[in-house]
Motif scaffolding. Structure first.
Motif, PDB file in Angstrom:
ATOM      1  N   ILE A 470     -21.594  48.944  10.576  1.00  9.81           N
ATOM      2  CA  ILE A 470     -22.312  48.660  11.817  1.00  9.81           C
ATOM      3  C   ILE A 470     -21.896  47.267  12.279  1.00  9.81           C
ATOM      4  N   VAL A 471     -21.508  47.137  13.550  1.00  9.64           N
ATOM      5  CA  VAL A 471     -21.040  45.854  14.091  1.00  9.64           C
ATOM      6  C   VAL A 471     -21.919  45.460  15.278  1.00  9.64           C
ATOM      7  N   PHE A 472     -22.469  44.252  15.219  1.00  9.26           N
ATOM      8  CA  PHE A 472     -23.220  43.665  16.330  1.00  9.26           C
ATOM      9  C   PHE A 472     -22.374  42.527  16.893  1.00  9.26           C
ATOM     10  N   SER A 473     -22.044  42.617  18.155  1.00  9.84           N
ATOM     11  CA  SER A 473     -21.171  41.618  18.783  1.00  9.84           C
ATOM     12  C   SER A 473     -21.850  41.040  20.014  1.00  9.84           C
ATOM     13  N   ASP A 474     -21.707  39.721  20.228  1.00 11.06           N
ATOM     14  CA  ASP A 474     -22.272  39.089  21.426  1.00 11.06           C
ATOM     15  C   ASP A 474     -21.284  38.065  21.965  1.00 11.06           C
ATOM     16  N   ASN A 475     -21.502  37.665  23.213  1.00  6.29           N
ATOM     17  CA  ASN A 475     -20.655  36.644  23.830  1.00  6.29           C
ATOM     18  C   ASN A 475     -21.440  35.340  24.005  1.00  6.29           C
ATOM     19  N   GLY A 476     -22.230  35.009  22.966  1.00  7.57           N
ATOM     20  CA  GLY A 476     -23.056  33.814  23.021  1.00  7.57           C
ATOM     21  C   GLY A 476     -22.285  32.557  22.666  1.00  7.57           C
ATOM     22  N   LYS A 477     -23.022  31.529  22.250  1.00  5.37           N
ATOM     23  CA  LYS A 477     -22.424  30.210  22.013  1.00  5.37           C
ATOM     24  C   LYS A 477     -21.761  30.091  20.636  1.00  5.37           C
ATOM     25  N   GLY A 478     -21.905  31.120  19.796  1.00  3.14           N
ATOM     26  CA  GLY A 478     -21.285  31.059  18.478  1.00  3.14           C
ATOM     27  C   GLY A 478     -22.072  30.169  17.512  1.00  3.14           C
ATOM     28  N   ILE A 479     -21.531  30.026  16.313  1.00  6.56           N
ATOM     29  CA  ILE A 479     -22.185  29.240  15.262  1.00  6.56           C
ATOM     30  C   ILE A 479     -21.315  28.045  14.927  1.00  6.56           C
ATOM     31  N   LEU A 480     -21.895  26.866  14.950  1.00  6.57           N
ATOM     32  CA  LEU A 480     -21.150  25.643  14.656  1.00  6.57           C
ATOM     33  C   LEU A 480     -20.652  25.646  13.215  1.00  6.57           C
ATOM     34  N   PRO A 481     -19.506  25.048  12.948  1.00  4.57           N
ATOM     35  CA  PRO A 481     -18.941  25.055  11.581  1.00  4.57           C
ATOM     36  C   PRO A 481     -19.902  24.495  10.536  1.00  4.57           C
ATOM     37  N   GLU A 482     -20.639  23.423  10.873  1.00  2.37           N
ATOM     38  CA  GLU A 482     -21.528  22.803   9.891  1.00  2.37           C
ATOM     39  C   GLU A 482     -22.754  23.660   9.572  1.00  2.37           C
ATOM     40  N   HIS A 483     -22.972  24.727  10.396  1.00  6.40           N
ATOM     41  CA  HIS A 483     -24.120  25.606  10.163  1.00  6.40           C
ATOM     42  C   HIS A 483     -23.733  26.934   9.521  1.00  6.40           C
ATOM     43  N   PHE A 521     -19.960  37.878   8.749  1.00  3.35           N
ATOM     44  CA  PHE A 521     -19.889  37.533  10.172  1.00  3.35           C
ATOM     45  C   PHE A 521     -18.585  36.808  10.479  1.00  3.35           C
ATOM     46  N   GLU A 522     -18.225  36.908  11.765  1.00  5.85           N
ATOM     47  CA  GLU A 522     -17.109  36.132  12.331  1.00  5.85           C
ATOM     48  C   GLU A 522     -17.633  35.435  13.572  1.00  5.85           C
ATOM     49  N   THR A 523     -17.251  34.208  13.759  1.00  7.54           N
ATOM     50  CA  THR A 523     -17.766  33.476  14.920  1.00  7.54           C
ATOM     51  C   THR A 523     -16.722  32.520  15.465  1.00  7.54           C
ATOM     52  N   THR A 524     -16.785  32.335  16.772  1.00 10.64           N
ATOM     53  CA  THR A 524     -15.953  31.341  17.450  1.00 10.64           C
ATOM     54  C   THR A 524     -16.869  30.524  18.341  1.00 10.64           C
ATOM     55  N   PRO A 525     -17.101  29.257  18.011  1.00 11.88           N
ATOM     56  CA  PRO A 525     -18.003  28.440  18.827  1.00 11.88           C
ATOM     57  C   PRO A 525     -17.611  28.466  20.299  1.00 11.88           C
ATOM     58  N   GLY A 526     -18.605  28.777  21.131  1.00 11.33           N
ATOM     59  CA  GLY A 526     -18.367  28.836  22.578  1.00 11.33           C
ATOM     60  C   GLY A 526     -17.960  30.194  23.076  1.00 11.33           C
ATOM     61  N   GLU A 527     -17.632  31.122  22.170  1.00 12.35           N
ATOM     62  CA  GLU A 527     -17.149  32.440  22.607  1.00 12.35           C
ATOM     63  C   GLU A 527     -18.016  33.593  22.119  1.00 12.35           C
ATOM     64  N   GLY A 528     -18.582  33.485  20.945  1.00 13.74           N
ATOM     65  CA  GLY A 528     -19.444  34.572  20.483  1.00 13.74           C
ATOM     66  C   GLY A 528     -19.373  34.786  18.986  1.00 13.74           C
ATOM     67  N   THR A 529     -20.154  35.793  18.520  1.00  9.37           N
ATOM     68  CA  THR A 529     -20.275  36.071  17.079  1.00  9.37           C
ATOM     69  C   THR A 529     -20.318  37.573  16.851  1.00  9.37           C
ATOM     70  N   LYS A 530     -19.747  37.987  15.731  1.00  7.21           N
ATOM     71  CA  LYS A 530     -19.828  39.379  15.296  1.00  7.21           C
ATOM     72  C   LYS A 530     -20.443  39.429  13.899  1.00  7.21           C
ATOM     73  N   PHE A 531     -21.446  40.286  13.751  1.00  8.72           N
ATOM     74  CA  PHE A 531     -22.031  40.532  12.436  1.00  8.72           C
ATOM     75  C   PHE A 531     -21.602  41.917  11.972  1.00  8.72           C
ATOM     76  N   PHE A 532     -21.075  41.999  10.741  1.00 11.56           N
ATOM     77  CA  PHE A 532     -20.606  43.255  10.173  1.00 11.56           C
ATOM     78  C   PHE A 532     -21.553  43.656   9.047  1.00 11.56           C
ATOM     79  N   VAL A 533     -22.222  44.789   9.208  1.00  8.40           N
ATOM     80  CA  VAL A 533     -23.127  45.308   8.183  1.00  8.40           C
ATOM     81  C   VAL A 533     -22.469  46.518   7.547  1.00  8.40           C
ATOM     82  N   THR A 534     -22.332  46.492   6.231  1.00  2.00           N
ATOM     83  CA  THR A 534     -21.757  47.632   5.511  1.00  2.00           C
ATOM     84  C   THR A 534     -22.809  48.190   4.556  1.00  2.00           C
TER      85      THR A 534
END
Length: 543
Positions: A470-483, A521-534
């Protein structure tokens, strides 16, 4: 010439005694050789050697010698029943007895004598007024009236007494030394055992005195400051352990020195805002006089316990909110039922009404049915769950139900949601309410990350190689590296106070773990995040 010959004989006897004392360490050998030599000098028919027991002063051992250098008889008897022994303890010099019958004087001593007794000489053995025993010479030729001979015999007996005392003293020293070595070994073994225990208990431990000087510290505590225990012992605890120039402000050691055990908590922060929660217990060490000069400090890592307690408190809050929501939902059901029923009645009674009216009534009915479904889903989620409530459910339906429950929030954020659900996906063995909670958390987090006016969320499901993905994808602000390393930590949140508990992803990960799955999860700050549930297939994720 006879006097010269006697002097030479006496000199030879003294030389013999000195050599025998230095030659033998065995008491029995020394005793028989010396008694035999003195007996030859006295020229008696037999000699009885009596030695008091050094371990038990109430007993004595009697040994008979008659000619050869061997004991002809030997036995132990109580001193209290021997008149001769009582006499010996009172003597300080040689004494000759010339009265009869000797057998009546002391049957215990003379019972082994088979020769007629004409005369005896009693020679006491003593050192510094300590009676060691005595020698009884039977029918001696030596005349004690000859002063020189008597003095020489006294000298020989005194030397023999010193030899007996010295040898017994050496024996006791050897025994004491052996006992001391055994005690030292026991102490060393106990020390090693205690040190091993001290260093390997899963708690940090150290001991300090009233001046805050470290008296002992285990390896687990010293490793926290990258030092060995011997590098820390002798220094001030606040300097060596906390790099301070004075005692810590919250230190409760002084309470321990007043006899009051104390407990306090300390949170130690690490890199990237990680922390360890310590519970510090200070206990006074009382001496025999009941005085307190030292205290022992236990530092226990209770981070996991603290998190579990915090989770429990938060879970109780959520349960209360869930119960409240359930009560509210029950109350809403009644007016919703009336709205839907009346809309349906109006649709039936106003079949000939204009198109706008009929469309409005249909919208009322549709909205009511939809609201009733949301209320039903809320009731299902709020009810008391059990971990063993796993059943065959449709994965796609759990996602659709979760999206339906947050549809108002999606519209309120002006976001769009796209569902790409595989229609051929098999059913999964799971707890549907728990899975719904995970999907809701992921959607809410995605909405919280969207700051653009054209926010978009997509959800897809696939089944490949006996695994649900199951993949949840958004075009939000992403997750900062320090977080990124902390998003699954309980209570970690970047939201403002009151807008997030920091438990959503932590609880979601635990639910998926309970289903033997995982979240990445995969994230790109400023572009969005994907959560992968297996999740594994039904046969593998059965609890």
């Amino acid at each position: 010439m006879q006097e010269l010959s006697d002097n030479s004989k006496e000199f030879a006897i003294l030389e013999f005694l000195i050599n025998e004392q230095n030659r033998y360490t065995d008491q029995n050998t020394l005793h028989i050789n010396v008694v035999s030599e003195i007996n030859n000098y006295v020229q008696s028919e037999a000699a009885i050697f009596i030695i008091f027991d050094f371990e038990n002063p109430e007993l004595a051992t009697k040994k008979l010698i008659a000619g050869s250098k061997t004991w002809d008889a030997e036995n132990t008897f109580p001193i209290s029943q021997s008149p001769i022994c009582k006499l010996i303890t009172e003597l300080t010099t040689l004494t000759e007895y010339s009265f009869r019958p000797y057998s009546e004087i002391d049957p215990l001593v003379f019972e082994t004598i088979i020769i007629p007794i004409k005369n005896i000489i009693l020679a006491p053995l003593s050192v510094n007024n300590k009676k060691l025993g005595g020698i009884i010479f039977i029918n001696p030729v030596l005349d004690l009236k000859q002063t020189q001979r008597k003095k020489f015999l006294e000298l020989v007996v005194m030397h023999f007494s010193n030899s007996i005392h010295s040898m017994e003293h050496n024996r006791q020293l050897i025994v004491s030394n052996a006992d001391l070595e055994a005690s030292q070994w026991e102490i060393l073994n106990s020390r090693n055992t205690l040190r091993t225990f001290f260093d390997n208990i899963p708690t940090c431990v150290y001991i300090i005195d009233r001046s805050y000087t470290i008296m002992a510290i285990n390896s687990r505590r010293s490793e926290r400051v990258d030092k060995s225990p011997h590098q820390l012992v002798g220094g001030k605890c606040y300097a060596r352990l906390f790099s301070r120039s004075s005692p810590c402000a919250a230190c409760e050691v002084q309470d321990a020195f007043k006899g009051v055990p104390a407990v306090r908590n300390l949170r130690e922060w690490g890199p990237k805002e990680t922390f360890v929660h310590w519970e510090i217990t200070t206990i006074p060490i009382r001496e025999h006089s009941n005085e307190i000069h030292q205290a022992i400090i236990f530092d226990e890592d209770v981070t996991e316990k603290w998190i579990l307690e915090a989770n429990m408190i938060q879970s109780e809050k959520l349960a209360s909110i869930g119960q409240l929501a359930a009560n509210v939902a029950h109350e809403i059901n009644n007016p919703l039922a009336a709205i839907i029923a009346n809309a349906q009645l109006l649709l039936r009674d106003l079949e000939d009404a204009d198109e706008n009216t009929l469309e409005a009534l249909k919208l009322i009915e549709t909205a009511g049915v939809r609201a009733a479904k949301i209320v039903g889903d809320l009731l299902d989620s709020a009810r008391l769950e059990k971990r063993d409530e796993f059943e065959e459910v449709s994965l796609n339906e759990t996602i659709q139900s979760a999206v339906s429950m947050v549809s108002y929030e999606i519209k309120n954020r002006s976001a769009s949601i796209e569902l790409d659900l595989d229609e051929n996906i098999p059913q999964i063995y799971a707890n549907q309410n728990q899975l719904k909670g995970v999907w809701i958390n992921l959607v809410i987090n995605a909405l919280g990350a969207i700051e653009k006016p054209n926010g978009h969320i997509s959800i897809s499901t696939r089944y490949e190689n006996f695994e649900y993905r199951i993949v949840f994808s958004d075009n939000g602000k992403g997750i900062l590296p320090e977080h990124q390393n902390r998003i699954f930590e309980p209570f970690f949140t970047t939201k403002e106070a009151g807008k997030g508990t920091g438990l959503g992803l932590s609880v979601s990960l635990q639910v998926i773990k309970d289903h033997h799955g995982n979240i990445l999860f995969e994230t790109t700050p400023g572009e969005g995040t994907k959560f992968f549930v297996t999740l594994p297939t039904s046969g593998q994720n059965t609890p």
